[in-house]
Design an enzyme around this catalytic site. Structure first.
Site, PDB file in Angstrom:
ATOM      1  N   LYS A  78       8.810   3.907  63.244  1.00 25.96           N
ATOM      2  CA  LYS A  78       7.783   4.636  62.479  1.00 25.96           C
ATOM      3  C   LYS A  78       6.834   3.627  61.859  1.00 25.96           C
ATOM      4  O   LYS A  78       7.286   2.617  61.290  1.00 25.96           O
ATOM      5  CB  LYS A  78       8.473   5.472  61.392  1.00 25.96           C
ATOM      6  CG  LYS A  78       7.531   6.379  60.597  1.00 25.96           C
ATOM      7  CD  LYS A  78       8.292   7.194  59.555  1.00 25.96           C
ATOM      8  CE  LYS A  78       7.395   8.214  58.863  1.00 25.96           C
ATOM      9  NZ  LYS A  78       8.112   9.044  57.873  1.00 25.96           N
ATOM     10  N   SER A 158       6.968  14.111  58.187  1.00 21.38           N
ATOM     11  CA  SER A 158       5.945  13.151  58.547  1.00 21.38           C
ATOM     12  C   SER A 158       6.316  12.289  59.754  1.00 21.38           C
ATOM     13  O   SER A 158       5.429  11.670  60.340  1.00 21.38           O
ATOM     14  CB  SER A 158       5.657  12.240  57.350  1.00 21.38           C
ATOM     15  OG  SER A 158       6.790  11.442  57.049  1.00 21.38           O
ATOM     16  N   SER A 182      11.203  14.589  55.957  1.00 23.95           N
ATOM     17  CA  SER A 182      10.438  13.989  57.064  1.00 23.95           C
ATOM     18  C   SER A 182      11.244  13.427  58.217  1.00 23.95           C
ATOM     19  O   SER A 182      10.657  13.047  59.222  1.00 23.95           O
ATOM     20  CB  SER A 182       9.544  12.876  56.534  1.00 23.95           C
ATOM     21  OG  SER A 182       8.383  13.432  56.018  1.00 23.95           O
TER      22      SER A 182
HETATM   23  N1  GLN Z   1       6.631  17.224  53.864  1.00 23.22           N
HETATM   24  C1  GLN Z   1       6.960  16.573  52.637  1.00 23.22           C
HETATM   25  C2  GLN Z   1       5.719  16.038  51.989  1.00 23.22           C
HETATM   26  O1  GLN Z   1       4.691  16.308  52.483  1.00 23.22           O
HETATM   27  C3  GLN Z   1       7.963  15.492  52.874  1.00 23.22           C
HETATM   28  C4  GLN Z   1       7.391  14.271  53.451  1.00 23.22           C
HETATM   29  C5  GLN Z   1       8.412  13.187  53.645  1.00 23.22           C
HETATM   30  O2  GLN Z   1       9.612  13.447  53.627  1.00 23.22           O
HETATM   31  N2  GLN Z   1       7.914  11.985  53.763  1.00 23.22           N
HETATM   32  O3  GLN Z   1       5.760  15.369  51.017  1.00 23.22           O
END
Ligand code: GLN
Length: 488
Positions: A78, A158, A182
């Site tokens: 990532k 994400s 995410s």
């Molecule tokens: N979807 C969540 C957010 O937008 C979690 C994102 C994540 O876990 N990095 O913050």
């Protein structure tokens, strides 16, 4: 023999050690597949030359009998993990031209174990999002499509690029991070397995920070065993991260065979949401039946503060993000847009460098931390967070693990929910509680929606009890027999 890119990590490990193919052949097969699947936009920065070089070194170590636990295994990273000499973007324009002079601890451990880097995967900007659509490098296409519908779907976020790459067989496994869901939500949307370990299990050193008290690294791979193999290499204490925990890393792969006889699994009544799609409820029922048939015992539990989890998360996470992102000022990293004063330089740089979602989070975060609102919002959210953690403590007096769906829906189309941030935030309704409480959670594909998309089940464990998650998810995996493939 099936295509090299179809093998699991465990199968590739066996094939490499039996010399059925070389690490270079394995890397080359992936590099070619990546080239053919460019349209998915899963990678921001492919590193094919590096992959082939690293694979050649793996072949030398294999020949010398010095193979590490992930020797020759091609992985995607990532693009939130700093990689020495390879640009790291966090999918943001503000990091334009940033090439880290150091390597994150988690990726260092993977390379020490012999893994091979295929490239850096796409994500939501600074890991803020649930669709990968906030990336400055454009969205990622989910390799899955609805039956009879040609529309492109999001891979979740994400870690959308990591999940899509693993599902599309252009990486055997990938690193990811999870602040509110995410790892698990994109794994569910792409029909692959992802585990967010306990807070403190993996070092955060060298990972671009979003919300430091919630962020954790973890693996995404095509089956439970592969995530166990990867996590074993990624986890461990690191003196450079004061929140990493000095505990020995168990043999996760050995935990797979434990079974679930006598295990008590909790079903939280608050997770039965009004309006939850019937097929999600059915999948959950099916998961209960599978665990029961394998000798585990369901118990009803209550996590009464669940309804406050999303509001608390959307105060705590933006607050920490606004502070972490203060460092991108046009002076030290990446993009710089000049102005007539230092203030103007900051404003111009941040205005040009950050996308809309990141700006929204910085505004919310700054607001909830400001004098006069701090007590009303931030402190209150911290108290709610403590209550959510206590809910789990109390539940674990009655059960050993908790079973829930991973997400309230299957993957949605690119463009859907984009103009409604609150609808987007709802994706994480079953996953954020786990980050707020610092617990481990795993998502595995357990069935298909009526239109042929993968759906995930989540298991949540006690702190530092990833082994039970691996044991129970292995049982579910075998019961579900999920063998559907994207594009089939
Ligand atoms: N979807 C969540 C957010 O937008 C979690 C994102 C994540 O876990 N990095 O913050």
């Amino acid at each position: 023999m099936s295509a090299l890119t179809d093998l699991t990590i465990a199968e590739a490990r066996a094939g490499l050690s039996a010399r059925r193919f070389s690490a270079r052949e394995l890397a080359a097969a992936h590099v070619e597949a990546m080239e053919r699947a460019k349209d998915l936009n899963a990678y921001i920065t492919p590193t094919p030359d590096k992959a082939l070089e690293m694979a050649a070194r793996s072949d030398a170590r294999l020949a010398a009998g010095q193979a590490g636990a992930l020797e020759g295994i091609p992985l995607a990273i990532k693009d939130l993990f700093c990689t020495e000499g390879t640009r790291t973007t966090a999918a943001s324009r503000i990091l334009d031209g940033f090439v880290p002079p150091y390597e994150s601890t988690v990726t260092s451990r993977l390379w020490d174990a012999g893994a091979v880097m295929l490239g850096k995967t796409n994500l939501d900007e600074f890991a803020m999002g649930s669709s990968n659509m906030t990336s400055a490098f454009g969205g990622v296409k989910n390799p899955w499509r609805r039956r009879g519908d040609a529309r492109d779907l999001v891979p979740g976020g994400s870690s959308g690029g990591s999940a899509a790459a693993v599902a599309a067989r252009i990486a055997m496994g990938a690193t990811a991070t999870d602040t509110g869901g995410s790892i698990r939500q994109p794994a569910a949307f792409c029909g692959v397995v992802g585990i967010k370990p306990t807070y403190g299990r993996c070092s955060r050193w060298g990972i671009v920070a979003f919300a430091s008290s919630l962020d954790q690294a973890g693996p995404i791979a095509r089956d439970v065993r592969d995530t166990a193999i990867m996590l074993g290499a990624m986890a461990g204490h690191d003196a450079k991260d004061s929140t990493s925990v000095p505990r020995a890393v168990p043999d996760y792969e050995a935990a797979l065979g434990r079974g679930v006889k006598g295990l008590r699994f909790g079903i939280p009544r608050e997770y039965m949401l009004d309006g939850m799609p019937a097929e999600i409820a059915r999948l959950w029922e099916q998961g209960i039946a599978w665990l029961r048939e394998a000798g585990a015992e369901p118990v009803e539990i209550s996590l009464p503060h669940t309804k406050y989890a999303l509001p608390a998360y959307y105060i705590v996470a933006p607050a920490e993000a606004s502070s972490n992102l203060a460092r991108y000022d046009g002076v030290r990293f990446g993009t710089r847009v000049a102005g007539n004063s230092i203030e103007e330089l900051y404003e111009n740089t941040r205005g040009a460098g950050f996308g809309a979602e990141v700006r929204r989070r910085i505004l919310i975060g700054t607001y909830v931390l400001s004098a006069g609102y701090y007590d009303a919002y931030y402190l209150k959210a911290q108290k709610v967070r403590a209550l959510i953690a206590r809910d789990f403590d109390e539940a674990y007096a009655k059960c050993d693990v908790v079973l829930t769906p991973t997400a309230p829906s299957a993957a949605f189309a690119m463009g859907e929910k984009m103009d409604d941030p609150v609808a987007m935030y709802l994706n994480d309704v079953f996953t954020v509680t786990v980050n707020l409480a610092g617990l481990p959670g795993i998502s595995l594909p357990a069935g298909l929606s009526s239109d042929g998309l993968p759906l995930g089940l989540q298991l949540i464990g006690r702190a530092f009890d990833e082994e039970t998650l691996f044991a129970a998810s292995h049982v579910l995996e075998r019961a579900a027999g999920f063998s559907a493939r994207p594009g089939a």
